[in-house]
Design a protein around this motif. Structure first.
Motif, PDB file in Angstrom:
ATOM      1  N   ALA B  99       0.834  -1.202   0.000  1.00  0.00           N
ATOM      2  CA  ALA B  99       0.000   0.000   0.000  1.00  0.00           C
ATOM      3  C   ALA B  99       0.870   1.255   0.000  1.00  0.00           C
ATOM      4  CB  ALA B  99      -0.925   0.002   1.216  1.00  0.00           C
ATOM      5  N   GLN B 100       1.940   1.236   0.806  1.00  0.00           N
ATOM      6  CA  GLN B 100       2.819   2.400   0.873  1.00  0.00           C
ATOM      7  C   GLN B 100       3.560   2.597  -0.452  1.00  0.00           C
ATOM      8  OE1 GLN B 100       3.041   4.779   2.965  1.00  0.00           O
ATOM      9  NE2 GLN B 100       4.875   5.797   2.225  1.00  0.00           N
ATOM     10  N   ALA B 101       3.998   1.482  -1.056  1.00  0.00           N
ATOM     11  CA  ALA B 101       4.701   1.566  -2.345  1.00  0.00           C
ATOM     12  C   ALA B 101       3.781   2.168  -3.400  1.00  0.00           C
ATOM     13  CB  ALA B 101       5.173   0.183  -2.785  1.00  0.00           C
ATOM     14  N   LEU B 103       1.142   4.122  -2.771  1.00  0.00           N
ATOM     15  CA  LEU B 103       0.778   5.493  -2.411  1.00  0.00           C
ATOM     16  C   LEU B 103       1.828   6.503  -2.832  1.00  0.00           C
ATOM     17  CD1 LEU B 103      -0.875   5.465   1.101  1.00  0.00           C
ATOM     18  CD2 LEU B 103      -1.844   6.123  -1.080  1.00  0.00           C
ATOM     19  N   THR B 104       3.082   6.063  -2.942  1.00  0.00           N
ATOM     20  CA  THR B 104       4.115   7.022  -3.334  1.00  0.00           C
ATOM     21  C   THR B 104       4.043   7.321  -4.826  1.00  0.00           C
ATOM     22  OG1 THR B 104       5.620   5.152  -3.325  1.00  0.00           O
ATOM     23  CG2 THR B 104       5.768   6.670  -1.471  1.00  0.00           C
ATOM     24  N   ALA B 105       3.207   6.570  -5.564  1.00  0.00           N
ATOM     25  CA  ALA B 105       2.987   6.909  -6.974  1.00  0.00           C
ATOM     26  C   ALA B 105       1.960   8.033  -7.065  1.00  0.00           C
ATOM     27  CB  ALA B 105       2.490   5.682  -7.731  1.00  0.00           C
ATOM     28  N   ARG B 106       1.907   8.695  -8.206  1.00  0.00           N
ATOM     29  CA  ARG B 106       0.953   9.795  -8.368  1.00  0.00           C
ATOM     30  C   ARG B 106      -0.480   9.267  -8.232  1.00  0.00           C
ATOM     31  NH1 ARG B 106       0.941  10.894 -13.238  1.00  0.00           N
ATOM     32  NH2 ARG B 106       2.462   9.332 -13.813  1.00  0.00           N
ATOM     33  N   PRO B 107      -1.395  10.125  -7.694  1.00  0.00           N
ATOM     34  CA  PRO B 107      -2.744   9.666  -7.366  1.00  0.00           C
ATOM     35  C   PRO B 107      -3.500   9.031  -8.532  1.00  0.00           C
ATOM     36  CG  PRO B 107      -2.348  11.845  -6.470  1.00  0.00           C
ATOM     37  CD  PRO B 107      -1.144  11.500  -7.282  1.00  0.00           C
ATOM     38  N   ARG B 108      -3.364   9.544  -9.729  1.00  0.00           N
ATOM     39  CA  ARG B 108      -4.153   8.994 -10.828  1.00  0.00           C
ATOM     40  C   ARG B 108      -3.315   8.154 -11.776  1.00  0.00           C
ATOM     41  NH1 ARG B 108      -8.832  11.250 -10.051  1.00  0.00           N
ATOM     42  NH2 ARG B 108      -8.815  13.175  -8.880  1.00  0.00           N
ATOM     43  N   SER B 109      -2.177   7.672 -11.287  1.00  0.00           N
ATOM     44  CA  SER B 109      -1.320   6.887 -12.156  1.00  0.00           C
ATOM     45  C   SER B 109      -1.964   5.530 -12.412  1.00  0.00           C
ATOM     46  CB  SER B 109       0.046   6.699 -11.501  1.00  0.00           C
ATOM     47  OG  SER B 109      -0.091   5.929 -10.333  1.00  0.00           O
ATOM     48  N   PRO B 110      -1.634   4.902 -13.546  1.00  0.00           N
ATOM     49  CA  PRO B 110      -2.179   3.575 -13.852  1.00  0.00           C
ATOM     50  C   PRO B 110      -1.853   2.574 -12.745  1.00  0.00           C
ATOM     51  CG  PRO B 110      -1.062   4.487 -15.765  1.00  0.00           C
ATOM     52  CD  PRO B 110      -0.807   5.438 -14.626  1.00  0.00           C
ATOM     53  N   LEU B 111      -0.680   2.711 -12.122  1.00  0.00           N
ATOM     54  CA  LEU B 111      -0.314   1.774 -11.052  1.00  0.00           C
ATOM     55  C   LEU B 111      -1.335   1.817  -9.925  1.00  0.00           C
ATOM     56  CD1 LEU B 111       1.798  -0.168  -9.728  1.00  0.00           C
ATOM     57  CD2 LEU B 111       2.744   1.859  -8.625  1.00  0.00           C
ATOM     58  N   ARG B 112      -1.689   3.029  -9.499  1.00  0.00           N
ATOM     59  CA  ARG B 112      -2.629   3.148  -8.382  1.00  0.00           C
ATOM     60  C   ARG B 112      -3.999   2.623  -8.754  1.00  0.00           C
ATOM     61  NH1 ARG B 112      -1.552   8.301  -4.546  1.00  0.00           N
ATOM     62  NH2 ARG B 112      -3.421   7.603  -3.511  1.00  0.00           N
ATOM     63  N   ARG B 113      -4.448   2.950  -9.969  1.00  0.00           N
ATOM     64  CA  ARG B 113      -5.759   2.442 -10.395  1.00  0.00           C
ATOM     65  C   ARG B 113      -5.747   0.926 -10.458  1.00  0.00           C
ATOM     66  NH1 ARG B 113      -8.758   6.618 -12.549  1.00  0.00           N
ATOM     67  NH2 ARG B 113      -7.529   8.361 -13.290  1.00  0.00           N
ATOM     68  N   THR B 114      -4.675   0.378 -11.050  1.00  0.00           N
ATOM     69  CA  THR B 114      -4.597  -1.066 -11.207  1.00  0.00           C
ATOM     70  C   THR B 114      -4.645  -1.743  -9.844  1.00  0.00           C
ATOM     71  OG1 THR B 114      -3.204  -0.714 -13.135  1.00  0.00           O
ATOM     72  CG2 THR B 114      -3.251  -2.927 -12.218  1.00  0.00           C
ATOM     73  N   VAL B 115      -3.807  -1.284  -8.931  1.00  0.00           N
ATOM     74  CA  VAL B 115      -3.740  -1.955  -7.631  1.00  0.00           C
ATOM     75  C   VAL B 115      -5.038  -1.772  -6.859  1.00  0.00           C
ATOM     76  CG1 VAL B 115      -2.574  -2.023  -5.410  1.00  0.00           C
ATOM     77  CG2 VAL B 115      -1.246  -1.828  -7.502  1.00  0.00           C
ATOM     78  N   SER B 116      -5.626  -0.564  -6.903  1.00  0.00           N
ATOM     79  CA  SER B 116      -6.824  -0.384  -6.086  1.00  0.00           C
ATOM     80  C   SER B 116      -8.001  -1.192  -6.638  1.00  0.00           C
ATOM     81  CB  SER B 116      -7.169   1.099  -5.939  1.00  0.00           C
ATOM     82  OG  SER B 116      -7.653   1.598  -7.147  1.00  0.00           O
ATOM     83  N   THR B 117      -8.159  -1.251  -7.958  1.00  0.00           N
ATOM     84  CA  THR B 117      -9.273  -2.044  -8.490  1.00  0.00           C
ATOM     85  C   THR B 117      -9.002  -3.532  -8.319  1.00  0.00           C
ATOM     86  OG1 THR B 117      -8.291  -1.875 -10.679  1.00  0.00           O
ATOM     87  CG2 THR B 117     -10.081  -0.357 -10.178  1.00  0.00           C
ATOM     88  N   ALA B 118      -7.754  -3.945  -8.568  1.00  0.00           N
ATOM     89  CA  ALA B 118      -7.424  -5.363  -8.421  1.00  0.00           C
ATOM     90  C   ALA B 118      -7.613  -5.793  -6.970  1.00  0.00           C
ATOM     91  CB  ALA B 118      -5.997  -5.631  -8.880  1.00  0.00           C
ATOM     92  N   SER B 119      -7.290  -4.889  -6.013  1.00  0.00           N
ATOM     93  CA  SER B 119      -7.484  -5.220  -4.597  1.00  0.00           C
ATOM     94  C   SER B 119      -8.942  -5.526  -4.327  1.00  0.00           C
ATOM     95  CB  SER B 119      -7.051  -4.058  -3.708  1.00  0.00           C
ATOM     96  OG  SER B 119      -5.681  -3.843  -3.833  1.00  0.00           O
TER      97      SER B 119
ATOM     98  N   VAL C  10      11.466  -3.217  -5.113  1.00  0.00           N
ATOM     99  CA  VAL C  10      11.490  -4.599  -4.631  1.00  0.00           C
ATOM    100  C   VAL C  10      10.082  -5.055  -4.255  1.00  0.00           C
ATOM    101  CG1 VAL C  10      12.290  -6.090  -2.753  1.00  0.00           C
ATOM    102  CG2 VAL C  10      13.881  -4.494  -3.848  1.00  0.00           C
ATOM    103  N   VAL C  11       9.368  -4.217  -3.483  1.00  0.00           N
ATOM    104  CA  VAL C  11       8.014  -4.586  -3.047  1.00  0.00           C
ATOM    105  C   VAL C  11       7.097  -4.780  -4.253  1.00  0.00           C
ATOM    106  CG1 VAL C  11       5.946  -3.694  -1.911  1.00  0.00           C
ATOM    107  CG2 VAL C  11       8.151  -3.545  -0.772  1.00  0.00           C
ATOM    108  N   LEU C  12       7.165  -3.837  -5.195  1.00  0.00           N
ATOM    109  CA  LEU C  12       6.268  -3.938  -6.343  1.00  0.00           C
ATOM    110  C   LEU C  12       6.612  -5.155  -7.202  1.00  0.00           C
ATOM    111  CD1 LEU C  12       5.893  -0.184  -7.356  1.00  0.00           C
ATOM    112  CD2 LEU C  12       4.208  -1.662  -6.256  1.00  0.00           C
TER     113      LEU C  12
END
Lengths: 331, 302, 271
Positions: B99-101, B103-119, C10-12
């Protein structure tokens, strides 16, 4: 007349903090554009400007939370440009909510000393001393959520001062407070700063705050320095039209022989309080708005030379909205 | 209906001055409360009443005693508690890092969307698809098993089975981590940037900041979320059912087989007693969770 | 700073490995053809298998009904709590945690007791078909996250102002809810609906214990005994489909949210 910039060499001897040609670029925007600024030892310098002018950027660069794109920053003559924030020896007070919520006021104040491996007894003594200094001697055991906003900022101030930093950084520390508390704490900050003799950079967007407490005021606009001078000079003789507009209200009028003269080629800038309402030989006009401000009443008067803002001492018989009156430069 | 909102600007405590109005407003919550009572409270009522009666409807404590004394049920409880505790702790720790990893990405980045929806999908899908995915990956003929074998690691020769407790734990973590990400993200977002900056400004290293400032703030939320994960694993059955078809003794497995009546007559009531045991365990966990929630809320009050 | 980035990578990477391998393995497994090589036969089987097909329709019907009931219960309640009972928010949030942790197997045990021991027209109607018997309880299972999703959506909009503005312009409470609030939290509502779909397509415990074997997930498990490839293919397809739906909602909702979020807040001014 006003020294817009002092060359670094001139001030190097007594400069506690120096920005030398510091720029910070975020993508397309230049938040800071070649900033040169020196703080003298023990002075309180207010960095004043509208939001987005780069003043917070400058402060964060000095604290070490951000790195300049180019230029260098010196504290006590030492180049700290590459030094991490934790090794810079600055004390910062943030806008709000910066106290560690799980620690008491005293533990917050002692935190910096703990990081410097100061012993427990000495830490407690110094924390108590500083809380006493900011008038919270009896609240050492309180948690931040048990303190009011003003008290929290006092603790934050004590925390920043506890480590005897070489420079104190204040990032709009009063902006989240009520008007009454704001003035009270503002004056207290100034009192403490003078007593401790600590070099201070005070970032604010509130010109009255800056003029009230600063030894010198630096006005920043769009990442560039407009003027650095003592408050009286900045107010009386603004170096640029921007400063004139931003610091207080300014009327620009055509003059001839020191009197407002429609059609004159020469223009001058006049503060509202320097205009006399109802002057016998004044320019005719109509009152558009009238705002009661306590001791003075601010009138906006439409005249031949445009709309003029004038402050008149509140008294019976001032012209009301829609009435005719005259206005002239006083004295 | 519209008259209920005549004073919408009133402060939360203001309606107290007019109790009858507050009563009428409370009617708005009735459908939700009734639904909860009937369709969650109903089954729970029959579990509890059934646990205390025998097959002929006479009151007895025998079912409860049996559910707590029989060696087979004790084993099931031990296994269930172990599985839940281990996967809760692993899921909580790794979920927090993830979650912390993110969160350090930009709020609307694909990474955040992917992880939050996949979660969301993984935390709630659970059960069947998960079991089949792990069979496909780590079963006898699974892809990961084949990869590992070609890399010189023969899982099955070393005694691993996907339908073992270890295999089950590995699968449970797959929905525990996403649930942790969902639960802990708000707490991580509650760590204000100025705390980190203030700590740095006062000379703290990143480690000091986490140890002295961030972790104490997070602790109640982290512990609370870990308890929910524990309850989640303790209650889970679909994955175990699909993955092992009931070959591992867990409490839900024991309940299901008691209910299916293929053991002994009267066992159904022992199944209900086991259900009551489970509810008690979870109730304890929930009380602890609520207490921690209240502590966590203390830091966020300003 | 670079050390800070390194732990993140690493975590990702570990997360990607752990979460992707089973999915990739599922994809590979489901594409295996019986005689060796690869093909999509496992995916097309559903069209030829009447049992699977009718099970899918049963489950989709249950999913739609469940989602409708869940939203009818959750949206007005969440709005009402935020407007009139902010003090109850914590109580409700704890209450909605309950179904996460009340084991479905225990719920099923209680329902099974009723099914076996109680008669009468009400219960006969309830246990008449898998749709009528399972839907009410799937609603309970879906409530926790639906409530959270909707409540988060409401937290992101100036709810009170919107309602007051609508009422000031002459709208009734119901109109305000349907015409103003619902569109504003559209993405949260869709998210809740798709998560309900995920839940219904993955639930086997209650259905199995109550002996309703005509739902899709049960059929998938049953098929798995003889044709594992088909089960894996269908599981993967339902999982990915739900995820893609949620991702689409997230992107569409995110684009719209920006304009809604312009209310003032105590946030640090950007330099």
């Amino acid at each position: 007349m006003t020294a817009v910039q002092k060359s670094p060499a001139e001030t190097a001897t007594d400069a506690a903090v120096e920005f030398r040609g510091v720029s910070r670029v975020f993508g397309e925007t230049r938040a800071l554009d070649g900033l040169d600024l020196a703080l003298r030892r023990g002075e309180l310098l207010a960095l004043l400007g509208p939001s987005g002018c780069g003043k917070t950027t400058a402060l964060r660069l000095l604290a070490g939370f951000d790195r300049p794109t180019s230029g260098e920053i010196r504290i006590d003559g030492r180049d700290v440009t590459g030094v991490p924030a934790s090794k810079r020896d600055t004390g910062m007070v943030f806008q709000a909510y910066s106290l560690f919520p799980t620690m008491t006021a005293a533990e917050n104040v002692a935190f910096g000393l703990r990081m410097r491996k100061v012993g427990g007894a000495e830490r407690g003594r110094r924390a108590a001393e500083l809380l006493e200094l900011v008038g919270l001697g009896d609240r050492g055991g309180s948690y931040p959520h048990e303190l009011s906003g003003g008290q929290q900022q006092r603790v934050a101030l004590a925390r920043a001062l506890a480590v005897r930093p070489s420079v104190l950084l204040l990032d709009e520390p009063l902006s989240a407070l009520d008007a009454r508390v704001r003035v009270q704490l503002r004056d207290e900050i100034r009192r403490l700063q003078l007593a401790e003799g600590i070099t201070t950079l005070f970032v604010t967007h509130d010109q009255s705050e800056a003029l009230a407490v600063a030894d010198r005021v630096a006005v920043l606009n769009a990442g560039r320095m407009e003027q650095v001078d003592v408050p009286q000079e900045v107010y009386a003789r603004p170096a640029t039209p921007f400063v004139a507009e931003f610091v207080g209200v300014m009327n620009t009028v055509p003059v001839s022989g020191g009197r407002i003269t429609p059609g004159a080629a020469e223009t001058t800038q006049v503060r509202p309080e320097a205009l006399l309402v109802g002057a016998p030989d004044g320019l005719a006009g109509t009152v558009l708005t009238s705002t009661f401000l306590g001791p003075v009443t601010r009138l906006v008067i439409r005249t031949e030379v445009g709309e003029l803002t004038a402050d008149a001492v509140t008294r019976p018989g001032l012209p009301a909205i829609g009435e005719h009156t005259t206005v002239q430069i006083s004295g | 209906m519209s008259s209920l909102l005549d004073t919408p600007t009133a402060a939360p405590d203001a309606p107290a001055a007019r109790p009858e109005r507050r009563w009428r407003a409370a009617l708005g919550l009735l459908p939700f409360a009734l639904y909860f009572l009937v369709f969650l409270g109903g089954p729970l009522y029959f579990v509890i009443s059934g646990a205390f009666t025998d097959a002929d409807g006479r009151p007895t404590l025998g079912n409860l005693v049996a559910s707590l004394m029989s060696p087979q049920y004790l084993l099931a409880f031990r296994q269930s508690l172990l599985l839940s505790a281990v996967t809760a702790v692993i899921g909580a720790v790794f979920g927090t890092f993830l979650a912390q990893a993110v969160l350090t990405a930009r709020p609307r980045s694909p990474l955040r969307r992917t992880v939050s929806t996949a979660s969301g999908v993984l935390a709630y899908f659970g059960g069947v698809p998960l079991a089949f995915a792990f069979i496909a990956a780590l079963g006898q003929t699974g892809l990961a098993t084949a990869w590992l074998r070609s890399a010189g690691i023969d899982l099955y020769a070393s005694g691993f089975r996907i339908d073992s407790l270890t295999g089950l734990a590995l699968t449970y973590v797959y929905f525990q981590i996403p649930l942790m990400v969902i639960l802990i993200t708000p707490a991580l977002e509650g760590l204000l940037p100025q705390w980190r900056e203030a700590a740095e400004n006062l000379g703290a290293s990143a480690w000091s900041y986490w140890r002295l400032v961030a972790l104490p703030v997070l602790a109640p939320a982290f512990a609370g979320a870990t308890l929910v994960l524990f309850g989640n694993a303790f209650a889970a059955y679909a994955t175990a059912l699909a993955l092992t078809s009931g070959s591992i003794p867990l409490v839900p497995t024991a309940i299901a087989s008691a209910l299916s009546g293929n053991v002994l007559v009267g066992q159904a009531n022992v199944g209900l007693a086991l259900g009551l045991d489970m509810v008690v365990v979870i109730a304890i966990v929930m009380v602890a969770y609520l207490w921690l929630q209240r502590r966590a809320a203390r830091w966020s009050r300003r | 700073m670079t050390r800070g980035r390194r732990w993140r990578v690493v975590v990702l990477a570990l997360a990607a490995l752990y979460f992707l391998v089973p999915l990739v393995a599922s994809a590979e497994f489901s594409l295996r053809a019986p005689g060796g090589g690869y093909g999509v036969a496992n995916y097309t089987r559903i069209a030829e298998d009447p049992v699977l097909l009718s099970a899918l329709f049963t489950s989709l019907r249950i999913a739609v009904l469940t989602a409708v009931i869940v939203l009818l219960l959750v949206v007005p309640t969440a709005v009402w709590v935020r407007l009139r009972f902010p003090s109850l928010a914590a109580v409700l949030e704890s209450a909605t945690i309950l179904p996460i942790v009340i084991p479905p197997v225990v719920m099923a045990a209680g329902i099974a007791f009723v099914q076996a021991n109680l008669g009468g027209p009400v219960f006969r109607a309830l246990f008449d078909s898998s749709t009528s018997a399972l839907t009410p309880f799937y609603v309970i299972l879906a409530l926790p996250f639906a409530y959270r999703a909707v409540d988060n959506g409401l937290a992101a909009i100036p709810l009170r102002t919107l309602v007051e503005a609508a009422r000031n312009l002459g709208a009734g409470m119901t109109t305000a809810l349907v015409r103003v609030i619902l569109p504003a939290i559209r993405s949260a509502v869709l998210g809740a609906a798709f998560l309900t779909l995920a839940l219904v397509l993955g639930e086997i415990v209650i259905a199995r214990i109550l002996l309703y074997t005509d739902t899709f997930p049960i059929a998938v498990v049953e098929t798995g005994r003889s044709a594992a490839g088909v089960s894996v293919a269908l599981s993967l397809a339902s999982l990915l489909l739900t995820w893609v739906l949620l991702l689409a909602v997230s992107f569409v909702g995110g684009r719209r949210r920006r304009s809604l979020r312009s209310r003032p807040s105590v946030r640090r001014r950007t330099p």
